[in-house]
Scaffold this active site. Structure first.
Site, PDB file in Angstrom:
ATOM      1  CB  VAL A 176      -0.917   0.027   1.275  1.00  0.00           C
ATOM      2  CG1 VAL A 176      -1.777   1.201   1.522  1.00  0.00           C
ATOM      3  CG2 VAL A 176      -1.698  -1.153   1.266  1.00  0.00           C
ATOM      4  CB  SER A 177       1.950   3.237  -2.689  1.00  0.00           C
ATOM      5  OG  SER A 177       0.923   3.627  -3.236  1.00  0.00           O
TER       6      SER A 177
ATOM      7  CE1 TYR B  66       3.264   3.856   2.153  1.00  0.00           C
ATOM      8  CE2 TYR B  66       3.649   6.281   2.372  1.00  0.00           C
ATOM      9  CZ  TYR B  66       3.905   5.172   1.853  1.00  0.00           C
ATOM     10  OH  TYR B  66       4.635   5.019   1.014  1.00  0.00           O
TER      11      TYR B  66
HETATM   12  P1  NAI Z   1       1.822   1.929  -6.403  1.00  0.00           P
HETATM   13  O1  NAI Z   1       0.747   2.026  -5.527  1.00  0.00           O
HETATM   14  O2  NAI Z   1       1.591   2.641  -7.740  1.00  0.00           O
HETATM   15  O3  NAI Z   1       2.339   0.392  -6.530  1.00  0.00           O
HETATM   16  C1  NAI Z   1       2.343  -0.348  -5.401  1.00  0.00           C
HETATM   17  C2  NAI Z   1       2.153  -1.810  -6.061  1.00  0.00           C
HETATM   18  O4  NAI Z   1       1.935  -2.699  -4.944  1.00  0.00           O
HETATM   19  C3  NAI Z   1       0.658  -1.823  -6.799  1.00  0.00           C
HETATM   20  O5  NAI Z   1       1.019  -2.335  -8.064  1.00  0.00           O
HETATM   21  C4  NAI Z   1      -0.099  -2.831  -5.931  1.00  0.00           C
HETATM   22  O6  NAI Z   1      -0.677  -3.595  -6.724  1.00  0.00           O
HETATM   23  C5  NAI Z   1       1.090  -3.754  -5.260  1.00  0.00           C
HETATM   24  N1  NAI Z   1       0.599  -4.301  -4.004  1.00  0.00           N
HETATM   25  C6  NAI Z   1      -0.143  -3.586  -2.955  1.00  0.00           C
HETATM   26  N2  NAI Z   1      -0.685  -4.497  -2.049  1.00  0.00           N
HETATM   27  C7  NAI Z   1      -0.030  -5.588  -2.244  1.00  0.00           C
HETATM   28  C8  NAI Z   1       0.046  -6.870  -1.879  1.00  0.00           C
HETATM   29  N3  NAI Z   1      -0.841  -7.234  -0.771  1.00  0.00           N
HETATM   30  N4  NAI Z   1       0.775  -8.090  -2.336  1.00  0.00           N
HETATM   31  C9  NAI Z   1       1.192  -7.707  -3.738  1.00  0.00           C
HETATM   32  N5  NAI Z   1       1.364  -6.511  -4.219  1.00  0.00           N
HETATM   33  C10 NAI Z   1       0.673  -5.428  -3.359  1.00  0.00           C
HETATM   34  O7  NAI Z   1       2.898   2.856  -5.691  1.00  0.00           O
HETATM   35  P2  NAI Z   1       4.258   3.479  -6.297  1.00  0.00           P
HETATM   36  O8  NAI Z   1       4.161   4.788  -6.444  1.00  0.00           O
HETATM   37  O9  NAI Z   1       4.723   2.715  -7.460  1.00  0.00           O
HETATM   38  O10 NAI Z   1       5.192   3.250  -5.087  1.00  0.00           O
HETATM   39  C11 NAI Z   1       6.118   1.959  -4.971  1.00  0.00           C
HETATM   40  C12 NAI Z   1       6.759   1.937  -3.460  1.00  0.00           C
HETATM   41  O11 NAI Z   1       7.346   3.047  -3.203  1.00  0.00           O
HETATM   42  C13 NAI Z   1       5.669   1.594  -2.453  1.00  0.00           C
HETATM   43  O12 NAI Z   1       6.078   0.764  -1.575  1.00  0.00           O
HETATM   44  C14 NAI Z   1       5.637   3.192  -1.921  1.00  0.00           C
HETATM   45  O13 NAI Z   1       5.231   3.051  -0.582  1.00  0.00           O
HETATM   46  C15 NAI Z   1       6.835   3.682  -2.499  1.00  0.00           C
HETATM   47  N6  NAI Z   1       6.989   5.058  -2.241  1.00  0.00           N
HETATM   48  C16 NAI Z   1       6.702   5.601  -3.342  1.00  0.00           C
HETATM   49  C17 NAI Z   1       6.848   7.010  -3.326  1.00  0.00           C
HETATM   50  C18 NAI Z   1       6.484   7.831  -4.872  1.00  0.00           C
HETATM   51  O14 NAI Z   1       6.683   9.053  -4.661  1.00  0.00           O
HETATM   52  N7  NAI Z   1       5.862   6.936  -5.763  1.00  0.00           N
HETATM   53  C19 NAI Z   1       7.499   7.995  -2.382  1.00  0.00           C
HETATM   54  C20 NAI Z   1       7.904   7.270  -1.026  1.00  0.00           C
HETATM   55  C21 NAI Z   1       7.685   5.665  -1.102  1.00  0.00           C
HETATM   56  C1  15L Z   2       4.686   8.466  -0.528  1.00  0.00           C
HETATM   57  O1  15L Z   2       5.196   7.764   0.273  1.00  0.00           O
HETATM   58  C2  15L Z   2       3.499   7.857  -1.479  1.00  0.00           C
HETATM   59  O2  15L Z   2       3.934   6.564  -1.762  1.00  0.00           O
HETATM   60  C3  15L Z   2       3.629   8.795  -2.870  1.00  0.00           C
HETATM   61  O3  15L Z   2       2.346   8.425  -3.452  1.00  0.00           O
HETATM   62  C4  15L Z   2       3.772  10.287  -2.578  1.00  0.00           C
HETATM   63  O4  15L Z   2       2.623  10.797  -2.137  1.00  0.00           O
HETATM   64  C5  15L Z   2       4.914  10.411  -1.829  1.00  0.00           C
HETATM   65  O5  15L Z   2       5.144   9.585  -0.411  1.00  0.00           O
HETATM   66  C6  15L Z   2       5.062  11.978  -1.289  1.00  0.00           C
HETATM   67  O6  15L Z   2       5.212  12.030  -0.049  1.00  0.00           O
HETATM   68  O7  15L Z   2       4.951  12.869  -2.019  1.00  0.00           O
END
Ligand code: NAI
Ligand code: 15L
Length: 276
Positions: A80-81, A142
């Site tokens: 969960v993101s 989260y």
């Molecule tokens: P996203 O939500 O687009 O991708 C997360 C993926 O994890 C999704 O495809 C989802 O289906 C999968 N997932 C969720 N629950 C699951 C489960 N129980 N079992 C298997 N898969 C599961 O998020 P995003 O933006 O791609 O972020 C990727 C990672 O980076 C996350 O862990 C997020 O917390 C972390 N992150 C991202 C940031 C950003 O700016 N995009 C900032 C800080 C952290």
């Molecule tokens: C996160 O941890 C989230 O996964 C991403 O969706 C953004 O919101 C990011 O932090 C942020 O703080 O901008």
């Protein structure tokens, strides 16, 4: 972006491969391994050359034990993101992270790069500059789950020698779109640089690093990142004028403007009050 020089891995595992960053990383990380194993709960594009695709829930330990087989290193991006009620965060991010680490230990995996988040420290003020050693101040369930992930990584290193780089990612988006992101932005190219550094550094123990580009505005002392060889090349500065014009006034008394975690610090509560 030119491909970076890095040791080539036999098999890398990317969890969260169907997500925003997973889809960005899929074509990029293929350059650093013979086989990229991609996993997510959600469906993914079929496997191309040098790829394996495995749909699996993180909360299923047996599925993780089979997923981690013959893997050299893991990029753990699944889960969960954003902020959600605790019962949604718990299985994916807390049980799920445990399952990945326990399966990695059982399978002899040597290193994990953990996608942690700035929301581990979201209640620090935007006026402060903090190091990775600052006490966690999670801003959400989260953020709490990511703090658990970092503690889990420390435990698996101290107890079993399994190394982790925990990346407290700021905002990894195509470009900065608000004032907060002028400080928190991480470009996709710098994310790739960061992952290659985290995978290639000879010794990392458990290192906590901020996942951020070379922005002029900053709240994070990221000198530890230099030690693992991360040299960001991008900056939010070229977008500053455009972002400031689009958001001319911010009210500094609002918690989401004052705190590093932005909007996450005011979400919830999700639980209904009990009947009187
Ligand atoms: P996203 O939500 O687009 O991708 C997360 C993926 O994890 C999704 O495809 C989802 O289906 C999968 N997932 C969720 N629950 C699951 C489960 N129980 N079992 C298997 N898969 C599961 O998020 P995003 O933006 O791609 O972020 C990727 C990672 O980076 C996350 O862990 C997020 O917390 C972390 N992150 C991202 C940031 C950003 O700016 N995009 C900032 C800080 C952290
Ligand atoms: C996160 O941890 C989230 O996964 C991403 O969706 C953004 O919101 C990011 O932090 C942020 O703080 O901008």
């Amino acid at each position: 972006m030119e491909r970076l020089s890095a040791p080539r891995f036999k098999r890398l595992l990317l969890t969260g491969a169907a997500g925003n960053l997973g889809r960005v990383l899929r074509p990029r990380m293929k350059h650093y391994c013979d086989v990229l194993r991609l996993s997510d709960l959600a469906p993914m594009d079929p496997a191309g050359e040098g790829e394996e695709v495995v749909q699996a829930p993180l909360e299923d330990l047996a599925a993780m034990q089979s997923l981690l087989k013959d893997v050299d290193a893991v990029l753990h991006f699944g889960g969960v993101s954003i902020e959600k009620p605790f019962d949604v965060v718990l299985p994916a991010n807390i049980v799920g992270a445990y399952n990945v680490y326990e399966a990695a230990r059982q399978r002899g995996v040597k290193r994990i790069v953990f996608a942690s988040s700035n929301h581990v420290i979201g209640f620090y003020s935007q006026g402060e500059t903090i190091t990775p050693q600052a006490l966690p101040r999670p801003d959400s369930y989260y953020g709490l789950s990511k703090a658990f992930g970092e503690n889990l990584a420390q435990f698996y290193f101290d107890r079993y020698g399994l190394e982790t780089v925990s990346l407290r990612i700021g905002s990894c988006w195509p470009e900065p779109t608000d004032r907060r992101m002028l400080a928190s932005w991480l470009s996709y190219d710098d994310l790739e640089r960061l992952l290659v550094a985290a995978l290639s550094a000879p010794v990392v123990g458990h290192s906590v690093i901020y996942g951020v580009s070379d922005n002029r505005s900053t709240w994070w002392d990221n000198s530890a990142a230099r030690h693992i060889g991360y040299r960001p090349q991008d900056s939010s500065e070229p977008w500053r004028a455009q972002v400031e014009a689009a958001h001319p006034y911010v009210d500094p008394s609002r918690p989401e403007v004052r705190c590093q975690g932005g909007g996450f610090v005011v979400l919830g509560p999700f639980e209904k009050d009990p009947a009187p």
